[in-house]
Write a protein that holds these residues in place. Structure first.
Motif, PDB file in Angstrom:
ATOM      1  N   TYR A   1       0.875  -1.185   0.000  1.00 14.46           N
ATOM      2  CA  TYR A   1       0.000   0.000   0.000  1.00 14.46           C
ATOM      3  C   TYR A   1       0.902   1.221   0.000  1.00 14.46           C
ATOM      4  CZ  TYR A   1      -3.734  -3.005   1.968  1.00 14.46           C
ATOM      5  OH  TYR A   1      -4.667  -3.977   2.215  1.00 14.46           O
ATOM      6  N   TYR A   2       0.593   2.180  -0.867  1.00 13.91           N
ATOM      7  CA  TYR A   2       1.311   3.453  -0.841  1.00 13.91           C
ATOM      8  C   TYR A   2       0.299   4.579  -0.737  1.00 13.91           C
ATOM      9  CZ  TYR A   2       5.892   1.634  -2.211  1.00 13.91           C
ATOM     10  OH  TYR A   2       7.105   0.987  -2.231  1.00 13.91           O
ATOM     11  N   SER A   3       0.690   5.661  -0.066  1.00 21.78           N
ATOM     12  CA  SER A   3      -0.064   6.912  -0.204  1.00 21.78           C
ATOM     13  C   SER A   3       0.920   8.071  -0.142  1.00 21.78           C
ATOM     14  CB  SER A   3      -1.174   7.033   0.843  1.00 21.78           C
ATOM     15  OG  SER A   3      -0.660   7.052   2.145  1.00 21.78           O
ATOM     16  N   GLY A   4       0.496   9.155  -0.812  1.00 18.18           N
ATOM     17  CA  GLY A   4       1.392  10.304  -0.983  1.00 18.18           C
ATOM     18  C   GLY A   4       1.258  10.783  -2.421  1.00 18.18           C
ATOM     19  N   PRO A   5       2.089  11.748  -2.813  1.00 13.44           N
ATOM     20  CA  PRO A   5       1.922  12.356  -4.135  1.00 13.44           C
ATOM     21  C   PRO A   5       2.132  11.371  -5.292  1.00 13.44           C
ATOM     22  CG  PRO A   5       3.451  13.614  -2.762  1.00 13.44           C
ATOM     23  CD  PRO A   5       3.175  12.342  -2.043  1.00 13.44           C
ATOM     24  N   ALA A   6       1.165  11.352  -6.221  1.00 13.61           N
ATOM     25  CA  ALA A   6       1.242  10.459  -7.383  1.00 13.61           C
ATOM     26  C   ALA A   6       2.511  10.738  -8.193  1.00 13.61           C
ATOM     27  CB  ALA A   6       0.005  10.642  -8.263  1.00 13.61           C
ATOM     28  N   GLU A   7       2.891  12.016  -8.233  1.00 12.16           N
ATOM     29  CA  GLU A   7       4.066  12.399  -9.024  1.00 12.16           C
ATOM     30  C   GLU A   7       5.339  11.689  -8.507  1.00 12.16           C
ATOM     31  OE1 GLU A   7       4.558  16.647  -8.969  1.00 12.16           O
ATOM     32  OE2 GLU A   7       6.451  16.481 -10.074  1.00 12.16           O
ATOM     33  N   ALA A   8       5.454  11.601  -7.200  1.00 13.75           N
ATOM     34  CA  ALA A   8       6.636  10.932  -6.617  1.00 13.75           C
ATOM     35  C   ALA A   8       6.608   9.441  -6.919  1.00 13.75           C
ATOM     36  CB  ALA A   8       6.677  11.167  -5.106  1.00 13.75           C
ATOM     37  N   ILE A   9       5.415   8.860  -6.925  1.00 16.11           N
ATOM     38  CA  ILE A   9       5.287   7.442  -7.283  1.00 16.11           C
ATOM     39  C   ILE A   9       5.778   7.253  -8.720  1.00 16.11           C
ATOM     40  CG2 ILE A   9       3.648   5.575  -7.789  1.00 16.11           C
ATOM     41  CD1 ILE A   9       3.203   5.822  -4.988  1.00 16.11           C
TER      42      ILE A   9
ATOM     43  N   LEU B   1      10.698  -3.835  -5.775  1.00 15.34           N
ATOM     44  CA  LEU B   1      10.422  -4.496  -4.497  1.00 15.34           C
ATOM     45  C   LEU B   1       9.089  -5.244  -4.527  1.00 15.34           C
ATOM     46  CD1 LEU B   1      11.520  -1.639  -2.057  1.00 15.34           C
ATOM     47  CD2 LEU B   1      12.880  -3.575  -2.890  1.00 15.34           C
ATOM     48  N   THR B   2       8.033  -4.504  -4.884  1.00 17.00           N
ATOM     49  CA  THR B   2       6.671  -5.088  -4.919  1.00 17.00           C
ATOM     50  C   THR B   2       5.832  -4.260  -5.881  1.00 17.00           C
ATOM     51  OG1 THR B   2       5.679  -3.606  -3.282  1.00 17.00           O
ATOM     52  CG2 THR B   2       6.717  -5.620  -2.413  1.00 17.00           C
ATOM     53  N   GLY B   3       4.646  -4.762  -6.193  1.00 21.44           N
ATOM     54  CA  GLY B   3       3.667  -3.960  -6.909  1.00 21.44           C
ATOM     55  C   GLY B   3       3.211  -2.795  -6.039  1.00 21.44           C
ATOM     56  N   ILE B   4       2.589  -1.803  -6.697  1.00 19.85           N
ATOM     57  CA  ILE B   4       2.181  -0.580  -6.001  1.00 19.85           C
ATOM     58  C   ILE B   4       0.653  -0.501  -5.961  1.00 19.85           C
ATOM     59  CG2 ILE B   4       2.135   1.950  -6.202  1.00 19.85           C
ATOM     60  CD1 ILE B   4       4.901   1.722  -7.590  1.00 19.85           C
ATOM     61  N   ASP B   5       0.094  -0.395  -4.747  1.00 23.44           N
ATOM     62  CA  ASP B   5      -1.340  -0.145  -4.608  1.00 23.44           C
ATOM     63  C   ASP B   5      -1.455   1.274  -4.057  1.00 23.44           C
ATOM     64  OD1 ASP B   5      -4.023  -0.118  -4.175  1.00 23.44           O
ATOM     65  OD2 ASP B   5      -4.081  -1.892  -2.869  1.00 23.44           O
ATOM     66  N   HIS B   6      -1.586   2.254  -4.980  1.00 26.04           N
ATOM     67  CA  HIS B   6      -1.596   3.664  -4.563  1.00 26.04           C
ATOM     68  C   HIS B   6      -3.011   4.062  -4.141  1.00 26.04           C
ATOM     69  CE1 HIS B   6      -0.986   8.185  -5.455  1.00 26.04           C
ATOM     70  NE2 HIS B   6      -0.596   7.889  -4.247  1.00 26.04           N
ATOM     71  N   LEU B   7      -3.170   4.377  -2.855  1.00 28.74           N
ATOM     72  CA  LEU B   7      -4.502   4.608  -2.285  1.00 28.74           C
ATOM     73  C   LEU B   7      -4.941   6.067  -2.355  1.00 28.74           C
ATOM     74  CD1 LEU B   7      -3.892   2.406   0.867  1.00 28.74           C
ATOM     75  CD2 LEU B   7      -5.344   1.804  -1.067  1.00 28.74           C
ATOM     76  N   GLY B   8      -3.992   6.973  -2.605  1.00 28.18           N
ATOM     77  CA  GLY B   8      -4.345   8.387  -2.659  1.00 28.18           C
ATOM     78  C   GLY B   8      -3.250   9.253  -2.067  1.00 28.18           C
ATOM     79  N   GLU B   9      -3.539  10.549  -2.007  1.00 29.98           N
ATOM     80  CA  GLU B   9      -2.503  11.516  -1.594  1.00 29.98           C
ATOM     81  C   GLU B   9      -2.278  11.545  -0.073  1.00 29.98           C
ATOM     82  OE1 GLU B   9      -0.994  14.200  -3.733  1.00 29.98           O
ATOM     83  OE2 GLU B   9      -1.587  12.895  -5.390  1.00 29.98           O
ATOM     84  N   ASP B  10      -3.349  11.340   0.695  1.00 28.13           N
ATOM     85  CA  ASP B  10      -3.269  11.430   2.168  1.00 28.13           C
ATOM     86  C   ASP B  10      -2.199  10.470   2.696  1.00 28.13           C
ATOM     87  OD1 ASP B  10      -3.590  11.088   4.900  1.00 28.13           O
ATOM     88  OD2 ASP B  10      -5.724  10.583   4.802  1.00 28.13           O
ATOM     89  N   PRO B  11      -1.128  11.016   3.311  1.00 29.69           N
ATOM     90  CA  PRO B  11      -0.028  10.147   3.748  1.00 29.69           C
ATOM     91  C   PRO B  11      -0.426   9.142   4.824  1.00 29.69           C
ATOM     92  CG  PRO B  11       0.282  12.409   4.541  1.00 29.69           C
ATOM     93  CD  PRO B  11      -0.884  12.436   3.585  1.00 29.69           C
ATOM     94  N   GLY B  12      -1.585   9.369   5.466  1.00 33.36           N
ATOM     95  CA  GLY B  12      -2.021   8.421   6.497  1.00 33.36           C
ATOM     96  C   GLY B  12      -2.706   7.181   5.939  1.00 33.36           C
ATOM     97  N   LEU B  13      -3.153   7.264   4.662  1.00 38.09           N
ATOM     98  CA  LEU B  13      -3.992   6.182   4.137  1.00 38.09           C
ATOM     99  C   LEU B  13      -3.283   4.830   4.078  1.00 38.09           C
ATOM    100  CD1 LEU B  13      -6.137   7.480   1.123  1.00 38.09           C
ATOM    101  CD2 LEU B  13      -6.912   6.515   3.304  1.00 38.09           C
ATOM    102  N   ALA B  14      -2.056   4.825   3.603  1.00 39.75           N
ATOM    103  CA  ALA B  14      -1.347   3.541   3.484  1.00 39.75           C
ATOM    104  C   ALA B  14      -1.164   2.925   4.870  1.00 39.75           C
ATOM    105  CB  ALA B  14       0.003   3.725   2.799  1.00 39.75           C
ATOM    106  N   ALA B  15      -0.856   3.770   5.855  1.00 40.39           N
ATOM    107  CA  ALA B  15      -0.689   3.259   7.224  1.00 40.39           C
ATOM    108  C   ALA B  15      -2.021   2.717   7.751  1.00 40.39           C
ATOM    109  CB  ALA B  15      -0.157   4.358   8.137  1.00 40.39           C
TER     110      ALA B  15
END
Ligand code: NDP
Length: 287
Positions: A134-142, A152-166
């Motif tokens: 799970y990742y969250s944070g700016p799409a541009e950085a991804i 390392l692994t596939g990316i499941d980008h949940l959105g910009e909110d940095p708390g979401l992946a946690a």
């Protein structure tokens, strides 16, 4: 621009697996760990052990953190906050959503971008097909670091909110620790009765296949429909009492099923005895 050099900070089992995978795929790798000896095997294979945390941070645009918790994250990053400017920090360290948001803001104040990550596989799964984080944070950085992250692994980008992946990670790990401990308790009960873990395994696999229940319950939980048409909490109390007694009669510590039984009984005391087990969702939300 494709990232070809990476820094990995934290060489516990997970960080070590990540560092090994980067070496296997030909990345230029800088590593740093509080206990430097954990880098020995990596250095023998061509990794560079940074002499300081500052050196490690300055070495690569992408810095991967794999640490026990965010206390460890700050213990390391506060050694050299000026070295963070311009870095993307893939923080694959477990902690709460609140701490992930706080750390993203702290890193932003030092000119760095945090990608919060929650790895969903154990160390041997790193670099294998189907592994996800799970990742969250700016799409541009991804996008900038997609190739290195996907090493390392596939990316499941949940959105910009940095708390979401946690948050997603902690929900999953809540289910994981409690479910896996249930498995271990069951195997303790089996072994105490002369049944080997291997002998019980095929039965455990069938019992632990919760898919039917997960799919059946999810829409009902969303609808607040806790009808006791499949099972009732009062039946569940009686059933779990049998488990507790079987454990006690086998000389096995019964505190784990007893804690679950206590929760079921609280549900009954709240008047949910003829409702489904799913009514526990509301019981735990109300405390
Ligand atoms: P560990 O707890 O074994 O990793 C410990 C790392 O954190 C080591 O590098 C350790 O340094 C460092 N560390 C801890 N405290 C401090 C501190 N105060 N200052 C500096 N460094 C510190 O965890 P794993 O490697 O198993 O996992 C790393 C992360 O990945 C965790 O957040 C974990 O929840 C997560 N994760 C782990 C999985 C697994 O199966 N292992 C699966 C999915 C996620 P030192 O070597 O010096 O002790």
């Amino acid at each position: 621009m494709t990232t070809t050099s990476v820094t990995v900070i934290g060489l516990g089992p997970m960080g070590h697996a990540m560092a090994t995978t980067y070496l296997d795929r030909g990345y230029g790798l800088t590593v740093w760990n509080r206990t430097p000896a954990k880098a020995d095997a990596l250095v023998a294979r061509g990794a560079r052990l940074a002499p300081t945390a500052e050196d490690a941070l300055r070495a690569s645009d992408l810095v991967v953190l794999s640490l026990t918790d965010y206390t460890a994250v700050y213990a390391i990053l506060e050694q050299a906050p000026a070295a963070l400017a311009g870095r993307t920090v893939a923080n694959l360290t477990s902690d709460t959503p609140a701490r992930a948001r706080e750390a993203a803001a702290w890193l932003a104040r030092h000119g760095a971008v945090q990608l919060t990550g929650g790895v969903q596989v154990p160390p041997p799964g790193i670099g294998t097909p189907g592994a996800m984080t799970y990742y969250s944070g700016p799409a541009e950085a991804i996008e900038t670091h997609r190739a290195a992250l996907e090493t390392l692994t596939g990316i499941d980008h949940l959105g910009e909110d940095p708390g979401l992946a946690a948050l997603y990670y902690q929900i999953g790990i809540d289910m994981f620790w409690i479910g896996l401990t249930g498995y271990l308790h069951g195997q303790a009960l089996a072994q105490a009765n002369g049944i080997s873990a291997q002998d019980f395994l095929p039965h455990a696999l069938k019992t632990a296949d919760f898919r039917y229940f997960l799919e059946f319950y999810a829409p009902r939980i969303d609808a607040g429909n806790h009808a006791g048409d499949m099972e009732t909490l009062s039946m569940a109390v009686a059933s779990l009492e049998h488990v507790v007694r079987t454990a006690e009669e086998s000389g096995v510590d019964a505190s784990l099923p007893a804690a679950t039984l206590d929760l079921f009984r609280r549900g009954v005391a709240a008047g949910r005895d003829q409702d489904s087990l799913t009514s526990l969702v509301e019981v735990v939300q109300k405390g």
